[in-house]
Design a protein around this motif. Structure first.
Motif, PDB file in Angstrom:
ATOM      1  N   THR A  35      -3.024  14.030 -12.512  1.00  0.00           N
ATOM      2  CA  THR A  35      -3.877  13.231 -11.884  1.00  0.00           C
ATOM      3  C   THR A  35      -3.304  11.801 -11.330  1.00  0.00           C
ATOM      4  OG1 THR A  35      -4.657  11.660 -14.044  1.00  0.00           O
ATOM      5  CG2 THR A  35      -6.390  13.891 -12.870  1.00  0.00           C
ATOM      6  N   ALA A  36      -3.353  11.020 -10.693  1.00  0.00           N
ATOM      7  CA  ALA A  36      -2.491   9.866  -9.994  1.00  0.00           C
ATOM      8  C   ALA A  36      -3.572   8.791 -10.226  1.00  0.00           C
ATOM      9  CB  ALA A  36      -1.539  10.183  -9.046  1.00  0.00           C
ATOM     10  N   SER A  37      -2.723   7.083 -10.485  1.00  0.00           N
ATOM     11  CA  SER A  37      -3.281   6.151 -10.825  1.00  0.00           C
ATOM     12  C   SER A  37      -2.735   5.341  -9.627  1.00  0.00           C
ATOM     13  CB  SER A  37      -3.154   5.237 -11.883  1.00  0.00           C
ATOM     14  OG  SER A  37      -3.284   6.409 -13.595  1.00  0.00           O
ATOM     15  N   ARG A  38      -3.240   4.069  -9.286  1.00  0.00           N
ATOM     16  CA  ARG A  38      -2.819   3.648  -7.943  1.00  0.00           C
ATOM     17  C   ARG A  38      -2.955   2.641  -8.392  1.00  0.00           C
ATOM     18  NH1 ARG A  38      -3.665   5.645  -2.222  1.00  0.00           N
ATOM     19  NH2 ARG A  38      -2.819   7.108  -2.733  1.00  0.00           N
ATOM     20  N   VAL A  39      -1.693   1.954  -8.075  1.00  0.00           N
ATOM     21  CA  VAL A  39      -2.330  -0.121  -8.167  1.00  0.00           C
ATOM     22  C   VAL A  39      -1.211  -0.684  -7.485  1.00  0.00           C
ATOM     23  CG1 VAL A  39      -0.940  -1.761  -9.883  1.00  0.00           C
ATOM     24  CG2 VAL A  39      -1.226   0.221 -10.561  1.00  0.00           C
ATOM     25  N   VAL A  40      -1.981  -1.738  -7.199  1.00  0.00           N
ATOM     26  CA  VAL A  40      -1.407  -2.370  -6.196  1.00  0.00           C
ATOM     27  C   VAL A  40      -0.888  -3.873  -6.791  1.00  0.00           C
ATOM     28  CG1 VAL A  40      -2.376  -3.811  -3.661  1.00  0.00           C
ATOM     29  CG2 VAL A  40      -3.188  -0.952  -4.276  1.00  0.00           C
ATOM     30  N   VAL A  41       0.364  -4.281  -6.390  1.00  0.00           N
ATOM     31  CA  VAL A  41       0.831  -5.450  -7.154  1.00  0.00           C
ATOM     32  C   VAL A  41       1.167  -5.783  -4.937  1.00  0.00           C
ATOM     33  CG1 VAL A  41       3.121  -6.149  -8.166  1.00  0.00           C
ATOM     34  CG2 VAL A  41       2.114  -4.010  -8.935  1.00  0.00           C
ATOM     35  N   PRO A  42       0.579  -7.531  -5.738  1.00  0.00           N
ATOM     36  CA  PRO A  42       0.408  -8.791  -4.356  1.00  0.00           C
ATOM     37  C   PRO A  42       1.946  -9.459  -4.884  1.00  0.00           C
ATOM     38  CG  PRO A  42      -0.892  -8.740  -6.056  1.00  0.00           C
ATOM     39  CD  PRO A  42      -0.326  -7.474  -6.434  1.00  0.00           C
ATOM     40  N   LEU A  43       2.431  -9.567  -3.560  1.00  0.00           N
ATOM     41  CA  LEU A  43       3.171 -10.854  -4.079  1.00  0.00           C
ATOM     42  C   LEU A  43       2.815 -12.030  -3.095  1.00  0.00           C
ATOM     43  CD1 LEU A  43       6.858  -7.832  -3.897  1.00  0.00           C
ATOM     44  CD2 LEU A  43       5.847  -9.035  -6.007  1.00  0.00           C
ATOM     45  N   GLU A  44       3.183 -13.022  -3.727  1.00  0.00           N
ATOM     46  CA  GLU A  44       2.099 -13.722  -3.096  1.00  0.00           C
ATOM     47  C   GLU A  44       3.267 -14.512  -1.824  1.00  0.00           C
ATOM     48  OE1 GLU A  44      -0.013 -18.738  -4.485  1.00  0.00           O
ATOM     49  OE2 GLU A  44       0.428 -17.386  -5.076  1.00  0.00           O
ATOM     50  N   ASP A  45       4.177 -14.852  -1.933  1.00  0.00           N
ATOM     51  CA  ASP A  45       5.025 -15.610  -1.241  1.00  0.00           C
ATOM     52  C   ASP A  45       5.998 -14.717  -0.532  1.00  0.00           C
ATOM     53  OD1 ASP A  45       7.277 -16.859   0.366  1.00  0.00           O
ATOM     54  OD2 ASP A  45       7.742 -17.976  -1.337  1.00  0.00           O
ATOM     55  N   ASN A  46       5.665 -14.360   1.061  1.00  0.00           N
ATOM     56  CA  ASN A  46       6.107 -13.898   2.161  1.00  0.00           C
ATOM     57  C   ASN A  46       7.860 -13.798   1.285  1.00  0.00           C
ATOM     58  OD1 ASN A  46       3.745 -12.244   2.365  1.00  0.00           O
ATOM     59  ND2 ASN A  46       3.669 -12.449   4.528  1.00  0.00           N
ATOM     60  N   ARG A  47       8.278 -14.991   2.217  1.00  0.00           N
ATOM     61  CA  ARG A  47       9.789 -14.859   1.708  1.00  0.00           C
ATOM     62  C   ARG A  47      10.865 -14.433   0.725  1.00  0.00           C
ATOM     63  NH1 ARG A  47       9.598 -21.581   1.959  1.00  0.00           N
ATOM     64  NH2 ARG A  47       7.894 -20.742   0.376  1.00  0.00           N
ATOM     65  N   LEU A  48       9.660 -14.308  -0.148  1.00  0.00           N
ATOM     66  CA  LEU A  48      10.622 -13.456  -1.331  1.00  0.00           C
ATOM     67  C   LEU A  48      10.353 -11.931  -1.322  1.00  0.00           C
ATOM     68  CD1 LEU A  48       9.464 -16.170  -4.382  1.00  0.00           C
ATOM     69  CD2 LEU A  48      11.699 -15.933  -3.206  1.00  0.00           C
ATOM     70  N   ALA A  90       6.647  -0.217 -13.519  1.00  0.00           N
ATOM     71  CA  ALA A  90       6.837  -0.037 -12.433  1.00  0.00           C
ATOM     72  C   ALA A  90       5.996  -2.035 -12.237  1.00  0.00           C
ATOM     73  CB  ALA A  90       6.129   0.452 -11.392  1.00  0.00           C
ATOM     74  N   LYS A  91       4.818  -2.119 -12.284  1.00  0.00           N
ATOM     75  CA  LYS A  91       3.900  -3.805 -11.687  1.00  0.00           C
ATOM     76  C   LYS A  91       4.961  -4.150 -13.032  1.00  0.00           C
ATOM     77  CE  LYS A  91      -0.394  -5.697 -12.198  1.00  0.00           C
ATOM     78  NZ  LYS A  91       0.043  -6.529 -13.064  1.00  0.00           N
ATOM     79  N   GLN A  92       5.359  -4.272 -13.733  1.00  0.00           N
ATOM     80  CA  GLN A  92       5.314  -5.010 -15.281  1.00  0.00           C
ATOM     81  C   GLN A  92       7.049  -5.509 -14.230  1.00  0.00           C
ATOM     82  OE1 GLN A  92       5.960  -3.482 -18.845  1.00  0.00           O
ATOM     83  NE2 GLN A  92       3.285  -3.941 -18.803  1.00  0.00           N
ATOM     84  N   VAL A  93       7.373  -4.189 -13.909  1.00  0.00           N
ATOM     85  CA  VAL A  93       8.939  -4.815 -13.293  1.00  0.00           C
ATOM     86  C   VAL A  93       9.028  -5.297 -12.139  1.00  0.00           C
ATOM     87  CG1 VAL A  93      11.211  -3.670 -12.551  1.00  0.00           C
ATOM     88  CG2 VAL A  93       9.991  -2.772 -14.992  1.00  0.00           C
ATOM     89  N   LEU A  94       8.059  -5.607 -11.354  1.00  0.00           N
ATOM     90  CA  LEU A  94       8.449  -5.924 -10.114  1.00  0.00           C
ATOM     91  C   LEU A  94       7.819  -7.556 -10.119  1.00  0.00           C
ATOM     92  CD1 LEU A  94       6.465  -3.359  -8.321  1.00  0.00           C
ATOM     93  CD2 LEU A  94       8.509  -4.048  -7.230  1.00  0.00           C
ATOM     94  N   GLU A  95       6.649  -7.722 -11.401  1.00  0.00           N
ATOM     95  CA  GLU A  95       6.357  -9.117 -11.421  1.00  0.00           C
ATOM     96  C   GLU A  95       7.459  -9.536 -12.266  1.00  0.00           C
ATOM     97  OE1 GLU A  95       1.948  -8.011 -12.177  1.00  0.00           O
ATOM     98  OE2 GLU A  95       3.417  -8.311 -13.897  1.00  0.00           O
ATOM     99  N   ALA A  96       8.764  -9.824 -12.736  1.00  0.00           N
ATOM    100  CA  ALA A  96       9.482  -9.697 -12.917  1.00  0.00           C
ATOM    101  C   ALA A  96       9.849 -10.070 -12.446  1.00  0.00           C
ATOM    102  CB  ALA A  96       9.997  -8.983 -14.345  1.00  0.00           C
ATOM    103  N   LEU A  97      10.527  -9.161 -11.463  1.00  0.00           N
ATOM    104  CA  LEU A  97      11.237  -9.703 -10.165  1.00  0.00           C
ATOM    105  C   LEU A  97      10.975 -10.783  -9.386  1.00  0.00           C
ATOM    106  CD1 LEU A  97      12.770  -6.050  -9.571  1.00  0.00           C
ATOM    107  CD2 LEU A  97      13.566  -7.496 -10.290  1.00  0.00           C
ATOM    108  N   TYR A  98       9.249 -10.926  -9.305  1.00  0.00           N
ATOM    109  CA  TYR A  98       9.380 -11.310  -7.947  1.00  0.00           C
ATOM    110  C   TYR A  98       9.154 -13.310  -9.129  1.00  0.00           C
ATOM    111  CZ  TYR A  98       5.982 -14.199  -5.452  1.00  0.00           C
ATOM    112  OH  TYR A  98       5.592 -15.308  -5.058  1.00  0.00           O
TER     113      TYR A  98
END
Length: 359
Positions: A35-48, A90-98
Motif C-alpha cells: 500500500t502507499a501513503s500520501r503526504v503533502v509538504v507545504p513550503l510557505e514562501d514560494n520564493r524559496l 522525505a518530509k523531514q528532509v524537505l522541511e530541513a531543507l526549507y
C-alpha cells in the motif's frame, strides 16, 4: 508551469492534505510496497521553493531515488507517495531543507544526501550539528559527523578516526576557524607528520614553511574553504595561523589555541606522547587519522592506535570512529572503502582458517 516557482510540476496535481489510507495510486511507488501513503509538504514562501527543489528539481530527484518515494511538486506543495516511513523521512528532509533556505543558508546535492543519511541514522528530534564561520555554514552530513562536532564542542582532546572522505580533517579545521572568529582562542596550529614519521625535512629545499606546505595542503584547502582568502593570508603572516611540523613541537606549551594533528596514524608512540603533552590552558587538540593507512616501517607501532587505547577512559577525551557509511566525498569513494574493508576482513578469516588447519 509551476505556480510562482518557475519550475514545471513533476507529475500530476498533489492532494490537498496528508493521506495514509492506502488508496493512493501505486504508479511510481517503489517495488515491494503493498500500500502507499500520501503526504503533502507545504513550503510557505514560494520564493524559496526553487532553492529547496534544486536546479531542474535535482534535489527532489535525489529524494525520490535515495528514499524511495514518488515526489510531485506543484507550486509550493510537494506531494509524496510511497511507504509511510519513506514519506515521513522525505518530509523531514524537505522541511530541513526549507528551514535552511529560510535562514539564508546555501546547500548542494551533497548536503541533501547528508540530510537523508542523517535522518535514517539519528533520532527524528536530533538536529544536524553545524559549524558557522562568517564565510559559510558547515552542516554535518551524517549522524557520526554530528557526534564529532558535539565532541569538539565539549571535549578538550578529540580523536577523529576513520577512512578518507569522512570529513574528519575538514570539520576539525572548520571548527578551529569558528573558534578563532569567535575569539575563543588566539590562534590555530596545524601539524602533520611530514616525509614519513621521521620527518627528514633537512633534505628538502626551501625554508621550513616551503618544506612542510605540500604535506599540509589538505589543511590549507579546508582553511580557504571556510575563511576568506585574505584573512587566511594575513593570519599566516601574523602567526595567528601557524604551521608547526611535528618534530618542532617539542618543548612548547600550546595555550589558547586549537591544535590539529592530521595523519596521526603515522606518528610513533614517542611522537604522539610528546604532542599530546603540549596541551596548554584554554586550548583544544584535535587528532585525526586513519588507523588502516599506516605508513610506518614494518614492526613500528602507531602512536595513534596506542594513544586511543591508553586514553579511552580519561575524562575530557573523546574518540569518534567514522565508518565507510560516513564517507561523504561521493558514493564511489564509499564503495572503494567498503571493498578494501571486505578484503581485509577476508584476509583475517583466511589466516584464522589456516591457523586452525595447522593446529
Amino acid at each position: 508551469m509551476a505556480d510562482k516557482s518557475g519550475k514545471p510540476p513533476r507529475g500530476g496535481s498533489p492532494t490537498t492534505g496528508a493521506r495514509s489510507d492506502g488508496a493512493a495510486s501505486s504508479a511510481g511507488v517503489p517495488p515491494g510496497s503493498a500500500t502507499a501513503s500520501r503526504v503533502v509538504v507545504p513550503l510557505e514562501d514560494n520564493r524559496l521553493v526553487p532553492l529547496v527543489l534544486g536546479e531542474h528539481d535535482a534535489h527532489l530527484a535525489l529524494i525520490e531515488q535515495l528514499i524511495g518515494v514518488k515526489a510531485v511538486a506543484h507550486g509550493n506543495l510537494i506531494s509524496l507517495t510511497g511507504p509511510l516511513q519513506a514519506c515521513t523521512t522525505a518530509k523531514q528532509v524537505l522541511e530541513a531543507l526549507y528551514a535552511r533556505a529560510v535562514r539564508g543558508e546555501e546547500f548542494v546535492a551533497g548536503d541533501v544526501e547528508g540530510m537523508i543519511r542523517h535522518s535514517r541514522s539519528a533520532p527524528a528530534n536530533e538536529g544536524m550539528a553545524q559549524i558557522r564561520t562568517r564565510k559559510k555554514v558547515v552542516t554535518a552530513r551524517t549522524a557520526m559527523q554530528s557526534a564529532y562536532i558535539h565532541a569538539l564542542e565539549h571535549s578538550d582532546l578529540v580523536f577523529g578516526l576513520g577512512p578518507a572522505g569522512t570529513g574528519k580533517t575538514y570539520l576539525a579545521v572548520a571548527f578551529a576557524a569558528q573558534m578563532l572568529e569567535r575569539n575563543l582562542v588566539e590562534r590555530i596550529i596545524l601539524s602533520r607528520p611530514a616525509v614519513e614519521a621521521g620527518e627528514r625535512l633537512g633534505f628538502l629545499p626551501g625554508d621550513m614553511k616551503e618544506k612542510v606546505d605540500p604535506y599540509l595542503r589538505p589543511l590549507y584547502d579546508a582553511l580557504y574553504d571556510v575563511l576568506p582568502p585574505e584573512k587566511v593570508e594575513k593570519a599566516l603572516t601574523d602567526g595567528v595561523i601557524e604551521i608547526a611540523p611535528l618534530a618542532f613541537m617539542r618543548g612548547r606549551t600550546l595555550a589558547n589555541a586549537v591544535v590539529i594533528l592530521d595523519e596521526a596514524q603515522n606518528t610513533t608512540p614517542m611522537q604522539m606522547k610528546m604532542f599530546l603533552t603540549r596541551l596548554g590552558e584554554g586550548s583544544k587538540m584535535i587528532v585525526t587519522g586513519d588507523p588502516t593507512q599506516i605508513d610506518l616501517p614494518v614492526g613500528q607501532k602507531s602512536g595513534l592506535n596506542e594513544a586511543v587505547g591508553l586514553l579511552s577512559m580519561v575524562k575530557g577525551i573523546e574518540a569518534i570512529r567514522f565508518q565507510a557509511q560516513d564517507v561523504v566525498r561521493r558514493d564511489l569513494v564509499a564503495r572503494i572503502v567498503k571493498a578494501y574493508e571486505a578484503a581485509a576482513a577476508a584476509a583475517v578469516s583466511d589466516k584464522q582458517r589456516q591457523s586452525v588447519a595447522r593446529s
